[in-house]
Write a protein that holds these residues in place. Structure first.
Motif, PDB file in Angstrom:
ATOM      1  N   PHE A  85       0.865  -1.181   0.000  1.00  0.00           N
ATOM      2  CA  PHE A  85       0.000   0.000   0.000  1.00  0.00           C
ATOM      3  C   PHE A  85       0.902   1.232   0.000  1.00  0.00           C
ATOM      4  O   PHE A  85       1.753   1.403   0.879  1.00  0.00           O
ATOM      5  CB  PHE A  85      -0.868  -0.045   1.255  1.00  0.00           C
ATOM      6  N   ARG A  86       0.717   2.123  -0.965  1.00  0.00           N
ATOM      7  CA  ARG A  86       1.619   3.243  -1.172  1.00  0.00           C
ATOM      8  C   ARG A  86       0.912   4.585  -0.991  1.00  0.00           C
ATOM      9  O   ARG A  86      -0.308   4.676  -1.075  1.00  0.00           O
ATOM     10  CB  ARG A  86       2.249   3.173  -2.572  1.00  0.00           C
ATOM     11  N   TYR A  87       1.735   5.619  -0.775  1.00  0.00           N
ATOM     12  CA  TYR A  87       1.211   6.974  -0.602  1.00  0.00           C
ATOM     13  C   TYR A  87       0.307   7.341  -1.775  1.00  0.00           C
ATOM     14  O   TYR A  87       0.685   7.259  -2.935  1.00  0.00           O
ATOM     15  CB  TYR A  87       2.372   7.957  -0.511  1.00  0.00           C
ATOM     16  N   GLY A  88      -0.926   7.731  -1.462  1.00  0.00           N
ATOM     17  CA  GLY A  88      -1.901   8.097  -2.479  1.00  0.00           C
ATOM     18  C   GLY A  88      -2.839   6.981  -2.864  1.00  0.00           C
ATOM     19  O   GLY A  88      -3.805   7.221  -3.572  1.00  0.00           O
ATOM     20  N   ASP A  89      -2.561   5.754  -2.374  1.00  0.00           N
ATOM     21  CA  ASP A  89      -3.450   4.642  -2.683  1.00  0.00           C
ATOM     22  C   ASP A  89      -4.729   4.719  -1.854  1.00  0.00           C
ATOM     23  O   ASP A  89      -4.729   5.187  -0.715  1.00  0.00           O
ATOM     24  CB  ASP A  89      -2.761   3.306  -2.387  1.00  0.00           C
ATOM     25  N   THR A  90      -5.822   4.245  -2.447  1.00  0.00           N
ATOM     26  CA  THR A  90      -7.131   4.210  -1.802  1.00  0.00           C
ATOM     27  C   THR A  90      -7.780   2.861  -2.108  1.00  0.00           C
ATOM     28  O   THR A  90      -7.825   2.454  -3.256  1.00  0.00           O
ATOM     29  CB  THR A  90      -8.053   5.325  -2.353  1.00  0.00           C
ATOM     30  N   VAL A  91      -8.261   2.199  -1.089  1.00  0.00           N
ATOM     31  CA  VAL A  91      -8.907   0.901  -1.266  1.00  0.00           C
ATOM     32  C   VAL A  91     -10.207   0.879  -0.481  1.00  0.00           C
ATOM     33  O   VAL A  91     -10.270   1.379   0.651  1.00  0.00           O
ATOM     34  CB  VAL A  91      -7.991  -0.257  -0.804  1.00  0.00           C
ATOM     35  N   VAL A  92     -11.251   0.339  -1.071  1.00  0.00           N
ATOM     36  CA  VAL A  92     -12.510   0.109  -0.375  1.00  0.00           C
ATOM     37  C   VAL A  92     -12.647  -1.387  -0.147  1.00  0.00           C
ATOM     38  O   VAL A  92     -12.506  -2.178  -1.080  1.00  0.00           O
ATOM     39  CB  VAL A  92     -13.708   0.640  -1.173  1.00  0.00           C
ATOM     40  N   THR A  93     -12.907  -1.775   1.084  1.00  0.00           N
ATOM     41  CA  THR A  93     -13.061  -3.187   1.404  1.00  0.00           C
ATOM     42  C   THR A  93     -14.277  -3.375   2.302  1.00  0.00           C
ATOM     43  O   THR A  93     -14.884  -2.391   2.743  1.00  0.00           O
ATOM     44  CB  THR A  93     -11.793  -3.741   2.088  1.00  0.00           C
ATOM     45  N   GLU A  94     -14.630  -4.618   2.554  1.00  0.00           N
ATOM     46  CA  GLU A  94     -15.759  -4.942   3.425  1.00  0.00           C
ATOM     47  C   GLU A  94     -15.270  -5.800   4.580  1.00  0.00           C
ATOM     48  O   GLU A  94     -14.373  -6.645   4.410  1.00  0.00           O
ATOM     49  CB  GLU A  94     -16.841  -5.693   2.655  1.00  0.00           C
ATOM     50  N   LEU A  95     -15.846  -5.573   5.745  1.00  0.00           N
ATOM     51  CA  LEU A  95     -15.564  -6.388   6.916  1.00  0.00           C
ATOM     52  C   LEU A  95     -16.885  -6.815   7.539  1.00  0.00           C
ATOM     53  O   LEU A  95     -17.807  -5.988   7.649  1.00  0.00           O
ATOM     54  CB  LEU A  95     -14.754  -5.609   7.953  1.00  0.00           C
ATOM     55  N   PRO A  96     -16.982  -8.048   7.967  1.00  0.00           N
ATOM     56  CA  PRO A  96     -18.169  -8.431   8.744  1.00  0.00           C
ATOM     57  C   PRO A  96     -18.264  -7.577  10.000  1.00  0.00           C
ATOM     58  O   PRO A  96     -17.234  -7.180  10.573  1.00  0.00           O
ATOM     59  CB  PRO A  96     -17.909  -9.903   9.085  1.00  0.00           C
ATOM     60  N   ALA A  97     -19.469  -7.249  10.414  1.00  0.00           N
ATOM     61  CA  ALA A  97     -19.635  -6.460  11.634  1.00  0.00           C
ATOM     62  C   ALA A  97     -18.903  -7.145  12.778  1.00  0.00           C
ATOM     63  O   ALA A  97     -18.935  -8.376  12.919  1.00  0.00           O
ATOM     64  CB  ALA A  97     -21.111  -6.307  11.965  1.00  0.00           C
ATOM     65  N   GLY A  98     -18.206  -6.332  13.595  1.00  0.00           N
ATOM     66  CA  GLY A  98     -17.461  -6.906  14.705  1.00  0.00           C
ATOM     67  C   GLY A  98     -16.415  -5.943  15.211  1.00  0.00           C
ATOM     68  O   GLY A  98     -16.448  -4.745  14.911  1.00  0.00           O
ATOM     69  N   THR A  99     -15.457  -6.456  15.986  1.00  0.00           N
ATOM     70  CA  THR A  99     -14.395  -5.662  16.575  1.00  0.00           C
ATOM     71  C   THR A  99     -13.051  -6.167  16.065  1.00  0.00           C
ATOM     72  O   THR A  99     -12.798  -7.381  16.045  1.00  0.00           O
ATOM     73  CB  THR A  99     -14.436  -5.740  18.110  1.00  0.00           C
ATOM     74  N   TYR A 100     -12.170  -5.229  15.668  1.00  0.00           N
ATOM     75  CA  TYR A 100     -10.919  -5.606  15.027  1.00  0.00           C
ATOM     76  C   TYR A 100      -9.755  -4.790  15.579  1.00  0.00           C
ATOM     77  O   TYR A 100      -9.933  -3.643  16.031  1.00  0.00           O
ATOM     78  CB  TYR A 100     -11.006  -5.365  13.512  1.00  0.00           C
ATOM     79  N   ASP A 101      -8.564  -5.383  15.490  1.00  0.00           N
ATOM     80  CA  ASP A 101      -7.320  -4.658  15.690  1.00  0.00           C
ATOM     81  C   ASP A 101      -6.755  -4.336  14.310  1.00  0.00           C
ATOM     82  O   ASP A 101      -6.482  -5.246  13.512  1.00  0.00           O
ATOM     83  CB  ASP A 101      -6.306  -5.500  16.473  1.00  0.00           C
ATOM     84  N   LEU A 102      -6.620  -3.059  14.021  1.00  0.00           N
ATOM     85  CA  LEU A 102      -6.124  -2.611  12.722  1.00  0.00           C
ATOM     86  C   LEU A 102      -4.722  -2.035  12.887  1.00  0.00           C
ATOM     87  O   LEU A 102      -4.374  -1.508  13.942  1.00  0.00           O
ATOM     88  CB  LEU A 102      -7.048  -1.557  12.118  1.00  0.00           C
ATOM     89  N   GLY A 103      -3.927  -2.122  11.848  1.00  0.00           N
ATOM     90  CA  GLY A 103      -2.590  -1.558  11.904  1.00  0.00           C
ATOM     91  C   GLY A 103      -1.965  -1.496  10.537  1.00  0.00           C
ATOM     92  O   GLY A 103      -2.495  -2.024   9.550  1.00  0.00           O
ATOM     93  N   VAL A 104      -0.822  -0.814  10.476  1.00  0.00           N
ATOM     94  CA  VAL A 104      -0.006  -0.824   9.261  1.00  0.00           C
ATOM     95  C   VAL A 104       1.404  -1.206   9.655  1.00  0.00           C
ATOM     96  O   VAL A 104       1.905  -0.818  10.715  1.00  0.00           O
ATOM     97  CB  VAL A 104      -0.019   0.534   8.522  1.00  0.00           C
TER      98      VAL A 104
END
Length: 403
Positions: A85-104
């Motif tokens: 994933f690079r500077y200026g990139d944009t992505v739309v994704t789907e997640l099932p409803a719930g609780t997540y730990d996100l990071g890069v």
């Protein structure tokens, strides 16, 4: 150069979200609006449709990369969900409803450098998760809820500069939007908004312009301003004036040179100081006739005159203002003292500023207020020219005391 990645168009709960990403806070680099649906003139415009959520149990997440110089993987519960994933990139994704730990994490690794723990996403809701620079230029990861209940424009301030305003021409749609905040302006489908732009707080001049925008039916235009704020290669990290230089440069008060440098040691002219003061106070330049016979051809004429009309600047006995002449530290003290409406002070700490000398009352008053400093504890050097970096600190320290 920004990547030629197609932006994405997504539909959530029957409402379409259109994405515009502005790189470097100056260039609209990606637009998700079909050419037939928006009149904004943007370079490098690409479109791609994505399917609507396949289930009522999923949430939509718009992921935006706004940190220059980093190639990352986006992690969901420790696993790479988006790679390289690079500077200026944009992505739309789907997640099932719930609780997540996100990071890069750095691309190809799983050790996060930015994290968002226990992020709850609800079914049928649209979110943005943006890796961006905060107002101090440090990378952060910020979640937002995309306000898709009503059509209109939603702006996200995720660039490394101070508060901004959302504009239509010279009219303010939303003001004082801070870094990490979002602002929504509801508009009916089919509405045409003239000259949409984003400017620095306290101004009505757009630093980023989208042109005229038509909002299609049942549509929210998501606008992300990302990237670094202004910086100058010749303003080093150990320059004591650096913070004020960057603060005022990113507010549009101080301007750099055409070669991208600031030239901190260069002297400030009388005309330049008048323009800096007028821009700081948000004053509109005056038109002629002018009080001074030598300013008509100066780019600073309107700002000099508006300050003259307010009794802040004065010329010389021969009827001139001498806008190209370097301003002395003593002259600057009087100009700024009258600008801040401070009371003159008879005595001060500087041995080279005798009591009763021209400008001494304002020098002493501003020194007592902590707005100006001496060259040493006991000397002011009143006849020395004022430098550009010194001007930045004096104006920066004056902001809270403007009438």
């Amino acid at each position: 150069m920004s990547p030629s990645l197609p932006p994405l168009r997504a539909r959530v709960a029957g409402r379409t979200a259109l994405i515009v990403l502005m790189l470097g806070a100056l260039l609209a680099a990606l637009s998700a609006t079909p050419a037939s649906a928006q009149t904004a003139e943007l370079p490098d415009v690409f479109t791609e449709a994505v399917d609507s959520p396949t289930s009522d149990d999923v949430a939509e997440v718009v992921v935006v990369h706004g940190v220059p110089g980093l190639v990352v993987d986006v992690l969901v519960d420790g696993d790479a969900a988006i790679e390289d994933f690079r500077y200026g990139d944009t992505v739309v994704t789907e997640l099932p409803a719930g609780t997540y730990d996100l990071g890069v994490a750095a691309a190809g690794t799983t050790t996060p450098i930015l994290t968002l723990d226990d992020v709850e996403v609800a079914a049928g809701t649209s979110y943005s998760v943006v890796a961006h620079l905060d107002a101090d230029g440090d990378p952060v990861l910020t979640p937002f809820t995309n306000e898709t209940a009503d059509s209109g424009i939603q702006a996200f301030h995720v660039a490394a500069f101070p508060e901004v305003v959302l504009l239509s021409g010279q009219s303010v749609l939303a003001d004082d939007v801070a870094n990490g905040d979002t602002a929504k302006f509801d508009l009916p489908g089919g509405a045409v908004v003239d000259d949409v732009g984003i400017g620095l707080a306290g101004t009505t001049d757009a630093a980023i312009s989208l042109g005229d925008v038509t909002v299609p039916d049942d549509t929210v235009l998501l606008v992300y301003a990302v990237g670094p704020g202004l910086d100058f290669p010749d303003v080093s990290a150990d320059n004591v004036h650096r913070d004020n230089i960057l603060l005022l440069a990113n507010r549009g008060v101080l301007l750099g040179s055409e070669d991208g440098t600031f030239r901190p040691a260069r002297s400030v002219t009388r005309g330049q100081l008048a323009s800096i003061m007028a821009r700081t106070a948000g004053l509109e330049p005056a038109t002629g006739p002018y009080d001074f016979e030598d300013i008509a051809d100066s780019v600073h004429a309107g700002n000099i005159q508006v300050l003259a009309d307010a009794g802040i600047v004065a010329g010389f006995a021969d009827g001139t203002f001498r806008p190209s002449q370097p301003v002395t530290r003593a002259q600057a003290a009087s100009l700024i003292g009258r600008w801040l409406e401070v009371d003159e002070v008879a005595d001060g700490p500087f041995t080279d500023v005798p009591a009763g000398a021209e400008h001494s009352g304002y020098i002493n008053a501003l020194a007592a207020a902590g707005i100006v400093n001496g060259r040493t504890d006991t000397t002011f050097e009143p006849k020395a020219s004022l430098r550009r970096d010194q001007t930045a600190s004096i104006i920066g320290r004056s902001l809270d005391q403007l009438p």
